[in-house]
Design a protein around this motif. Sequence first.
Motif, PDB file in Angstrom:
ATOM      1  N   TRP A 163      49.406  49.722  40.877  1.00  0.00           N
ATOM      2  CA  TRP A 163      50.087  50.906  41.422  1.00  0.00           C
ATOM      3  C   TRP A 163      49.294  51.401  42.620  1.00  0.00           C
ATOM      4  CZ3 TRP A 163      47.769  55.988  40.533  1.00  0.00           C
ATOM      5  CH2 TRP A 163      48.509  57.041  41.098  1.00  0.00           C
ATOM      6  N   MET A 164      49.974  51.686  43.728  1.00  0.00           N
ATOM      7  CA  MET A 164      49.292  52.060  44.962  1.00  0.00           C
ATOM      8  C   MET A 164      50.136  53.060  45.735  1.00  0.00           C
ATOM      9  SD  MET A 164      47.694  49.296  47.636  1.00  0.00           S
ATOM     10  CE  MET A 164      46.968  49.760  49.203  1.00  0.00           C
ATOM     11  N   THR A 165      49.493  54.118  46.217  1.00  0.00           N
ATOM     12  CA  THR A 165      50.218  55.141  46.970  1.00  0.00           C
ATOM     13  C   THR A 165      49.756  55.273  48.412  1.00  0.00           C
ATOM     14  OG1 THR A 165      48.654  56.866  46.279  1.00  0.00           O
ATOM     15  CG2 THR A 165      50.596  56.494  44.875  1.00  0.00           C
ATOM     16  N   ARG A 166      48.544  54.818  48.709  1.00  0.00           N
ATOM     17  CA  ARG A 166      48.023  54.923  50.068  1.00  0.00           C
ATOM     18  C   ARG A 166      46.960  53.840  50.269  1.00  0.00           C
ATOM     19  NH1 ARG A 166      45.756  59.209  47.146  1.00  0.00           N
ATOM     20  NH2 ARG A 166      43.477  59.307  47.192  1.00  0.00           N
ATOM     21  N   PRO A 167      46.688  53.480  51.499  1.00  0.00           N
ATOM     22  CA  PRO A 167      45.719  52.403  51.779  1.00  0.00           C
ATOM     23  C   PRO A 167      44.286  52.930  51.787  1.00  0.00           C
ATOM     24  CG  PRO A 167      46.721  53.131  53.821  1.00  0.00           C
ATOM     25  CD  PRO A 167      47.397  53.920  52.721  1.00  0.00           C
ATOM     26  N   ASP A 168      43.779  53.355  50.632  1.00  0.00           N
ATOM     27  CA  ASP A 168      42.447  53.943  50.573  1.00  0.00           C
ATOM     28  C   ASP A 168      41.409  52.915  50.143  1.00  0.00           C
ATOM     29  OD1 ASP A 168      43.062  53.626  47.921  1.00  0.00           O
ATOM     30  OD2 ASP A 168      43.200  55.764  47.478  1.00  0.00           O
ATOM     31  N   ALA A 169      40.138  53.354  50.120  1.00  0.00           N
ATOM     32  CA  ALA A 169      39.038  52.448  49.792  1.00  0.00           C
ATOM     33  C   ALA A 169      39.117  51.961  48.353  1.00  0.00           C
ATOM     34  CB  ALA A 169      37.702  53.173  50.025  1.00  0.00           C
ATOM     35  N   GLU A 170      39.595  52.829  47.435  1.00  0.00           N
ATOM     36  CA  GLU A 170      39.680  52.420  46.038  1.00  0.00           C
ATOM     37  C   GLU A 170      40.647  51.245  45.876  1.00  0.00           C
ATOM     38  OE1 GLU A 170      39.900  55.771  46.952  1.00  0.00           O
ATOM     39  OE2 GLU A 170      37.755  55.881  46.537  1.00  0.00           O
ATOM     40  N   ALA A 171      41.814  51.340  46.524  1.00  0.00           N
ATOM     41  CA  ALA A 171      42.783  50.247  46.444  1.00  0.00           C
ATOM     42  C   ALA A 171      42.216  48.974  47.068  1.00  0.00           C
ATOM     43  CB  ALA A 171      44.075  50.645  47.143  1.00  0.00           C
ATOM     44  N   ALA A 172      41.490  49.108  48.175  1.00  0.00           N
ATOM     45  CA  ALA A 172      40.901  47.930  48.825  1.00  0.00           C
ATOM     46  C   ALA A 172      39.929  47.233  47.887  1.00  0.00           C
ATOM     47  CB  ALA A 172      40.199  48.346  50.114  1.00  0.00           C
ATOM     48  N   ARG A 173      39.114  48.007  47.172  1.00  0.00           N
ATOM     49  CA  ARG A 173      38.166  47.397  46.235  1.00  0.00           C
ATOM     50  C   ARG A 173      38.883  46.630  45.126  1.00  0.00           C
ATOM     51  NH1 ARG A 173      35.365  52.907  46.574  1.00  0.00           N
ATOM     52  NH2 ARG A 173      33.427  52.568  47.712  1.00  0.00           N
ATOM     53  N   THR A 174      39.976  47.202  44.614  1.00  0.00           N
ATOM     54  CA  THR A 174      40.725  46.523  43.562  1.00  0.00           C
ATOM     55  C   THR A 174      41.335  45.228  44.086  1.00  0.00           C
ATOM     56  OG1 THR A 174      41.220  48.636  42.503  1.00  0.00           O
ATOM     57  CG2 THR A 174      42.578  46.758  41.874  1.00  0.00           C
ATOM     58  N   LEU A 175      41.881  45.255  45.287  1.00  0.00           N
ATOM     59  CA  LEU A 175      42.446  44.045  45.875  1.00  0.00           C
ATOM     60  C   LEU A 175      41.381  42.973  46.075  1.00  0.00           C
ATOM     61  CD1 LEU A 175      44.794  45.733  48.498  1.00  0.00           C
ATOM     62  CD2 LEU A 175      45.539  44.402  46.504  1.00  0.00           C
ATOM     63  N   VAL A 176      40.173  43.380  46.446  1.00  0.00           N
ATOM     64  CA  VAL A 176      39.088  42.409  46.621  1.00  0.00           C
ATOM     65  C   VAL A 176      38.721  41.774  45.284  1.00  0.00           C
ATOM     66  CG1 VAL A 176      36.630  42.202  47.153  1.00  0.00           C
ATOM     67  CG2 VAL A 176      38.147  43.367  48.739  1.00  0.00           C
ATOM     68  N   SER A 177      38.649  42.578  44.205  1.00  0.00           N
ATOM     69  CA  SER A 177      38.383  42.007  42.881  1.00  0.00           C
ATOM     70  C   SER A 177      39.462  41.001  42.500  1.00  0.00           C
ATOM     71  CB  SER A 177      38.298  43.114  41.826  1.00  0.00           C
ATOM     72  OG  SER A 177      37.047  43.764  41.858  1.00  0.00           O
ATOM     73  N   LEU A 178      40.710  41.347  42.766  1.00  0.00           N
ATOM     74  CA  LEU A 178      41.809  40.436  42.440  1.00  0.00           C
ATOM     75  C   LEU A 178      41.735  39.156  43.269  1.00  0.00           C
ATOM     76  CD1 LEU A 178      44.694  43.041  42.161  1.00  0.00           C
ATOM     77  CD2 LEU A 178      43.908  41.533  40.321  1.00  0.00           C
ATOM     78  N   SER A 179      41.343  39.283  44.527  1.00  0.00           N
ATOM     79  CA  SER A 179      41.290  38.100  45.394  1.00  0.00           C
ATOM     80  C   SER A 179      40.242  37.107  44.922  1.00  0.00           C
ATOM     81  CB  SER A 179      41.001  38.510  46.838  1.00  0.00           C
ATOM     82  OG  SER A 179      39.649  38.894  47.004  1.00  0.00           O
ATOM     83  N   GLY A 180      39.195  37.606  44.262  1.00  0.00           N
ATOM     84  CA  GLY A 180      38.117  36.722  43.833  1.00  0.00           C
ATOM     85  C   GLY A 180      38.194  36.273  42.392  1.00  0.00           C
TER      86      GLY A 180
END
Length: 675
Positions: free
Chosen positions: A441-458
Amino acid sequence: MRVLILDFDFFSAVGGGQTFYRRVVSRHRRMDFHYPSRGPDLKAAMRRHLPANAVPFGFDSFTDVWDVISRLALEWLDVDHLALLCRIALAWQGSSFDIVEIPSFFPAAHLIRPVFAAYGIAVGRVSIGLLGWLSTSTRNAYQSEGIGKHAAIYADAERRSMAAADIRYTISDLHAGLNAERELPIATVDMHDALEDFPLPAADPPGEGPPDLWYVGRLDRNKGPDLFVEIAARLPRSLYGRCRLAGPDNLWVDGERWSHRIEALAAERNIEAHYVGQLPDEEVRKQVYGGRSLLVVPSRTDAFNYVAIEALANGCPVLLSKHAGVAGFLAARHPSIAPPIIDPEDIDGSAMALRRLLETYPQSALTLRENLRRAPLPRPRQDFMAAIWSGAPVRSRQSDGDLSGLHSRILAQQPLAIPAARNWRTRGGEASAPVLSCILWMTRPDAEAARTLVSLSGASLPGVEVLVVDDGSSPGRPVRRAIRAILPEARILRQSAQGRVAAWNRGLAASQAPHVCFLEPGDGFDRWLLESMMATLRRGEPDAVAIWAAMRLLHIDGRPYGASENRAASAAEGEQVPDARSIAILSRPALDRTGAFDTTLDRLSWQDLWLRLARTGRVLRHRDGWAWRWMESPSDGAAASSEERARLEAKRQTLERWSAVAAFSGIASRTETSS
């Protein structure tokens, strides 16, 4: 436990700090140690000889990170250190370490959390080993070496580094005393545990005639090779055999090396002193420790000095500087083998002490060997750092505020979106069909969402399908651009602002995998956690319907919440029923039977879903690996406590609601543990 040691190639490098870290790795077999390499320790010839738990990793020393650091307005030394830490962090973005260990001669502990948190790296504790101060080394250097003017800058970085660390320790009582004024707790390592375990020497020293004089150590002014030559030059030539210096050479000034300086000084003093280069360990043991030798340690500053105690342990007499940490260690712990102590810059006094030792060499060597037999050095213990690294963390409160501000400034540069970050990201393996749908779930392009996406990418699990539900973000598609910058293969769904529960249901309806994982911005996990959880869940199916792991809560700048600030940091360890602070993998067939989230329950929706799932099968708990959540308000302990109270109240209401359900009384007992 996973430990990152911020020292380079310490299995091939020579020095007391590197020796200490080699011993730490070899005597903590149940810990995994990662450390950066500039090449030497990555070579196949070296890798064959490393312990299984020593894991060097490569990084690019020339990666352009100027976009991240150019606007931070830092002192030049911090800029250099920050750039180096950014380059190291690129290799570990979205990962975690229980301990990040940094030696005091790299005074950058105050930069670790701001940098690593910006790259989504969770850090349990920052530990600083007091293995020598850069400022002290600088003050002892010749003015012509061009760095004496920077000593004050180094000292300020060291002060901030000490204040920011969670754990501090030293390897000698001398260093503990020198650092007492810093007003922060400092543990002292029992250096018996970091020594090589030598067999007792023969009763009689080898050979006949005068012994050879040896200097063994790095050639620079701090270690005092020039003092060794000056002292030896005052002795009658008949008292000793050869005069030798061994150790790594260093640049002195204007392209001239220290070895050239020493040989020129020896010629000026009319003494036959020869530099024999850097000897392999076996040659040091054979020629110095095992020969008819006398070792001189004339250090101007020295955190410990392994060579001195290893020579003594092999029955080789030593003349020792008062500035070496091992001097106090021997006087306090092993007075029967403690050598004569000198002030090495008192050349005449040191020469007189050396002359007495040479004149009585046979008896001194015999007495040393007899005393070693009567009271041998204790055997080193395993896991000697565990108690120090698990000690209560203590930081300067002012440092916490400084770190938070620096972290926010680094985050503003969007370090995870720069090309260098994308180039270093790992990818999980391919699969013919999705095995796990991760719904964010994502509402804005913030640092928290970026960190989660990085975990998922790896994530190492093959076949991870990522669905991001854009829940009413602002026009212009900023969420879509942020996702594409980090995880371009993610599927993006969009809905009007309906909240996280509705977003998860939206993603569930669109998912294609037989298992699902619900995430929100700020969630992170170890690279292999999803793979490990999936393997355990599959072994338990079809009876098992879900598996979960507790999350650790982190401040936005990477500091773990403590029990005094937020009970959520410790409560998860005692939980038997999962909740919204868990990372979980759920069986899609089980969800089809029980139904999705009840959007009318808001905070209660997670507990409600778990209770319905638990009625259909076994719920497993996973304890192996890290999962965490970055919290948006790092310094507001009251807000965190308020949020936790609301969570507990929601949980209480849920339990009351389900108290009449007959199956509920057995839910806790049916929540099983995996490891």
